[in-house]
Structure formats: structure tokens, C-alpha cells
Scaffold this motif. Structure first.
Motif, PDB file in Angstrom:
ATOM      1  N   ASN A  67      17.223 -89.534 -41.699  1.00  0.00           N
ATOM      2  CA  ASN A  67      17.107 -90.495 -42.790  1.00  0.00           C
ATOM      3  C   ASN A  67      15.776 -90.417 -43.537  1.00  0.00           C
ATOM      4  O   ASN A  67      15.334 -91.377 -44.160  1.00  0.00           O
ATOM      5  CB  ASN A  67      17.314 -91.928 -42.280  1.00  0.00           C
ATOM      6  CG  ASN A  67      16.384 -92.271 -41.129  1.00  0.00           C
ATOM      7  OD1 ASN A  67      15.802 -91.380 -40.508  1.00  0.00           O
ATOM      8  ND2 ASN A  67      16.263 -93.557 -40.825  1.00  0.00           N
ATOM      9  N   GLY A  68      15.108 -89.246 -43.458  1.00  0.00           N
ATOM     10  CA  GLY A  68      13.871 -89.089 -44.217  1.00  0.00           C
ATOM     11  C   GLY A  68      12.897 -88.126 -43.576  1.00  0.00           C
ATOM     12  O   GLY A  68      13.305 -87.135 -42.949  1.00  0.00           O
ATOM     13  N   GLY A  91      12.327 -94.173 -46.871  1.00  0.00           N
ATOM     14  CA  GLY A  91      12.916 -95.472 -46.556  1.00  0.00           C
ATOM     15  C   GLY A  91      11.996 -96.483 -45.916  1.00  0.00           C
ATOM     16  O   GLY A  91      12.367 -97.649 -45.768  1.00  0.00           O
ATOM     17  N   GLU A 128      12.925 -97.119 -40.097  1.00  0.00           N
ATOM     18  CA  GLU A 128      14.063 -96.328 -39.604  1.00  0.00           C
ATOM     19  C   GLU A 128      15.302 -97.187 -39.491  1.00  0.00           C
ATOM     20  O   GLU A 128      15.238 -98.369 -39.236  1.00  0.00           O
ATOM     21  CB  GLU A 128      13.687 -95.733 -38.244  1.00  0.00           C
ATOM     22  CG  GLU A 128      12.513 -94.775 -38.322  1.00  0.00           C
ATOM     23  CD  GLU A 128      12.242 -94.095 -36.991  1.00  0.00           C
ATOM     24  OE1 GLU A 128      13.119 -93.342 -36.535  1.00  0.00           O
ATOM     25  OE2 GLU A 128      11.172 -94.312 -36.417  1.00  0.00           O
TER      26      GLU A 128
END
Length: 253
Positions: A210-211, A250, A253
Motif C-alpha cells: 500500500n505504498g 497513505g 498502514e
């Protein structure tokens, strides 16, 4: 007398029309298509016309800088005279910029160029459509890193030329033309923004689902903080607005 006046008026009208045509053919139009939140500044430079031996001071070989926010479409003179020296347009230096944070320092810029010469090999000459427009393409991408002990996130704008398919090439956005190509034509710079950002320095961030996570390095004093194979120890970082984050973009997490 009437015949003389009619002839004279006709001659005047033809002269005026010719003058307008000459004026129009001594300019070309520049346009810039940029992503939202982007802007550019353009500096137009001139050199003595081919065959001229005169010279001009630096202050005379540059037209006033124009900015996209004030002049999104600019008409550029191909020829002009300064201090009695006939000049021709030589290049347009473009500075593309954007902001990424709330402070005036939270900005970055990169360059693009248009070069004009008396002669060019065909392979280097920009081409024009039937409508008289030539488009050159580029892509800008944000590169991110951290700076200082609190590891504040900073971004660098990196712009590269692209082809018609959108494939990124080597070097900055660029196009070239000959003087005789330009009269009455339009040159358009079309810049897009890359879909993804990436680290500015290799082996300092780790890609996760996610990043990106920032490698710790030795400690917060370690400004380079390369991963060196340690993909378990990560550090937090600070966004430009002061927010503390663990993952980019983001934040959490």
C-alpha cells in the motif's frame, strides 16, 4: 481625378494588406498544456540574423519573460531589431514548476527547451500538421526523499521528453525548428504527470502493497539511511504540513 483617387486608394489598401500579412508572418504562437497545479515561465532569446556581423548586449538579446498564468497563449516575434542589429529568435527556455506542500519552499521545477536554427537536418526538425500546429510531448514525475533529522518529506520534479505513444525518453522535453518553418504557425508543449511517484534515491525506501516505507539506516542522524538489505527496520517521517507518517503516500498502514 476620380480614377487617380481610386487607383491611389487601391494602392493604399494593397499596401496595408501586405503590411498586415508581413506582420502576421513574422510571428508564431506558443501554447502550453500542463497538468492541474502546474505552471511555466518562458524566456525567449535572439541572436544576430544569418549573415549579420553585428552584436548586441545580453540585455538586448532576450525578450521579457512571460508566465503561463498571465499569458497561456503567447505570440512570439521571429525577427526584431535592437541597437540597429537585425535579430532572429534562437531558443525558448521553459521552466516548469509545481507545488506539493503548504509552504513557499514546498515547490520544485524542471526545464524544457525549444531551439530554432537557420538550418537543421530533417531528422531533428519538428513537424507541423495541416492546421499549422506542432506538438512536442513530455512527462513530469514527482521523486520523493526525506531531509533533516526529523526526516521531512521533500519532492523533486523530474521532467523527461516522451514520444507520441507516451514512452519516456532521455533528456528534457524538447523540440527544434528552422526559421522558415515558424511564420504563422503554432508550437504546443504538452506535458502530462506520471501516474506514480518514486523514490529520488535508490535503496532508501521499500515498496510495500500500500505504498513505500522509509528504511531506518543506522539512526535518525543517518541522512542517507540506505537499506543495505535491512528491509525490516523502518522509520517514520514528517509530511510538509507537519503530519507524522509511517508510509507514503497513505501516511498510515
Amino acid at each position: 481625378m476620380t480614377r487617380v483617387l481610386r487607383g491611389t486608394c487601391l494602392g493604399c489598401c494593397m499596401a496595408i494588406a501586405a503590411g498586415c500579412a508581413d506582420k502576421q508572418s513574422d510571428t508564431f504562437t506558443f501554447k502550453g498544456d500542463l497538468p492541474p497545479g502546474f505552471a511555466y515561465e518562458a524566456a525567449v532569446y535572439y541572436v544576430p540574423a544569418p549573415g549579420e556581423t553585428c552584436t548586441v548586449e545580453k540585455k538586448d538579446n532576450k525578450a521579457p519573460v512571460f508566465k503561463s498564468k498571465d499569458k497561456p497563449v503567447a505570440e512570439i516575434l521571429i525577427r526584431r531589431t535592437r541597437s540597429g542589429c537585425p535579430l532572429v529568435v534562437s531558443r525558448i527556455e521553459l521552466e516548469i514548476s509545481s507545488v506539493y506542500g503548504p509552504h513557499w519552499l514546498d515547490s520544485s521545477r524542471d526545464t524544457a527547451n525549444v531551439v530554432i536554427r537557420d538550418e537543421l537536418e530533417e531528422q531533428y526538425k519538428g513537424t507541423f500538421s495541416e492546421a499549422g500546429e506542432s506538438v512536442f510531448h513530455g512527462q513530469c514525475q514527482w521523486l520523493f526523499r526525506t531531509s533533516g533529522k526529523p526526516r521531512v518529506l521533500r519532492k523533486i520534479l523530474d521532467c523527461k521528453k516522451t514520444d507520441l505513444k507516451g514512452d519516456v525518453g532521455i533528456g528534457r522535453p524538447f523540440s527544434a525548428y528552422t526559421l522558415d518553418q515558424l511564420p504563422g504557425k503554432t508550437v504546443r508543449m504538452r506535458i502530462k504527470l506520471a501516474d506514480e511517484e518514486r523514490p529520488a534515491i535508490g535503496d532508501t525506501w521499500v515498496k510495500v502493497p500500500n505504498g513505500w516505507k522509509r528504511c531506518m539506516g543506522d539512526n535518525f542522524e543517518d541522512q542517507y539511511a540506505f537499506c543495505y538489505g535491512n528491509y525490516k527496520d523502518f522509520s517514520g517521517f514528517q509530511m510538509p504540513d507537519g503530519k507524522q507518517c509511517a508510509i507514503y503516500p497513505g501516511c498510515t498502514e
